[in-house]
Design an enzyme around this catalytic site. Sequence first.
Site, mmCIF file in Angstrom:
data_model
loop_
_atom_site.group_PDB
_atom_site.id
_atom_site.type_symbol
_atom_site.label_atom_id
_atom_site.label_comp_id
_atom_site.label_asym_id
_atom_site.label_seq_id
_atom_site.Cartn_x
_atom_site.Cartn_y
_atom_site.Cartn_z
ATOM 1 N N LYS A 11 0.844 -1.219 0.000
ATOM 2 C CA LYS A 11 0.000 0.000 0.000
ATOM 3 C C LYS A 11 0.862 1.246 0.000
ATOM 4 C CE LYS A 11 0.725 1.117 4.593
ATOM 5 N NZ LYS A 11 1.580 2.226 5.051
ATOM 6 N N ASP A 137 -2.683 -1.972 10.429
ATOM 7 C CA ASP A 137 -2.928 -1.860 8.981
ATOM 8 C C ASP A 137 -3.636 -3.073 8.386
ATOM 9 O OD1 ASP A 137 -1.631 0.532 9.015
ATOM 10 O OD2 ASP A 137 0.199 -0.181 8.041
HETATM 11 O O1 C5P Z 1 -0.288 -1.893 14.994
HETATM 12 P P1 C5P Z 1 1.129 -2.141 14.588
HETATM 13 O O2 C5P Z 1 1.768 -3.231 15.416
HETATM 14 O O3 C5P Z 1 1.312 -2.386 13.132
HETATM 15 O O4 C5P Z 1 1.900 -0.792 14.904
HETATM 16 C C1 C5P Z 1 3.314 -0.728 14.964
HETATM 17 C C2 C5P Z 1 3.717 0.468 15.817
HETATM 18 O O5 C5P Z 1 3.315 1.675 15.169
HETATM 19 C C3 C5P Z 1 3.023 0.498 17.166
HETATM 20 O O6 C5P Z 1 3.777 -0.195 18.105
HETATM 21 C C4 C5P Z 1 2.972 1.979 17.465
HETATM 22 O O7 C5P Z 1 4.202 2.393 17.992
HETATM 23 C C5 C5P Z 1 2.842 2.623 16.102
HETATM 24 N N1 C5P Z 1 1.453 3.013 15.743
HETATM 25 C C6 C5P Z 1 0.845 4.065 16.383
HETATM 26 N N2 C5P Z 1 -0.430 4.447 16.038
HETATM 27 C C7 C5P Z 1 -1.075 3.810 15.036
HETATM 28 C C8 C5P Z 1 -0.468 2.744 14.354
HETATM 29 C C9 C5P Z 1 0.815 2.364 14.721
HETATM 30 O O8 C5P Z 1 1.430 4.658 17.298
HETATM 31 N N3 C5P Z 1 -2.316 4.208 14.710
#
Ligand code: C5P
Length: 281
Positions: A11, A137
Amino acid sequence: MDTLTLAACAKLNIGLRVAGLRADGYHELDSVFQTIDLTDQLTLTLREAPGTQVRMVPDRGIDPNANLVHRAIALLDESVDRDAGLSVQVDKRIPIGAGLGGGSSDAAATLVALSHLWGLGLSRAELQPYARRLGSDVSFFLHGGRCRVSGRGDRIEPMGDGNHAIIEAYVLVVPPWPLATSEVYRTFDQLRSSSLINSPYANDLEAAALQLEPRLGSYRDWLLAKDVAFGMSGSGPVYFALASSVAEATDMAAAADRELSGDALVCQPTTSGQQWPLRYP
Ligand code: C5P
């Protein structure tokens, strides 16, 4: 049906605003996500021998506990009673730690494929709770195409594909080093910066990515000098530039290949998060 092969799309973030810090520690987002035809290929095969094997090609030494394909299988496995084993091969073509959502897309594709292979018949809506648990995501990739995405990343409004006719191709400029999403967000919190440019492609995380990895500046300068519309995807470091035709994009990519280190790729938008011969309900 014992084997299923499907492609998991990367993406781009066509603009990304961080609207604030949430009570759960994540950030409140407002972004337009667009899937593109840069893909990983997943082949899932039922085996007689019990257990699960996941092979990444090339094997970049991702910890199995952190590998979202492993985690997606384990999560769905809790809700099925099955005897057969499973082997999965992931041919990785989407750069890792790039801001292109490759791991999240692999996870969404795994959920969709397993629902078929294990005969669960789960709809996208029914797979959403699993997606949410896997990462911010992953929910988007169950939709794919072009969507307005908000909340933690799990509020998805499909936008249709009206823009495909206008934006025919993207050039992706991929530096040869990754960035960790969590570190980019941490740096963003320290900087409290907003976007560097006032454009639909503005990304609030760009200043943080540049602070963490100053070498990114030369990629930005290169794009500025080309006088094209461009933006950074996700938490970076990949930049994308817009081209009005595949031929124009191919010329720009050739120039980037000559003048910058890393890779330059030509991509086009897709209308779904997965590509495969079967239709998904
Ligand atoms: O959700 P995911 O594990 O993919 O996110 C990775 C990191 O990105 C999280 O640990 C966080 O630090 C950050 N993040 C965030 N806010 C979001 C998405 C991701 O702070 N909406």
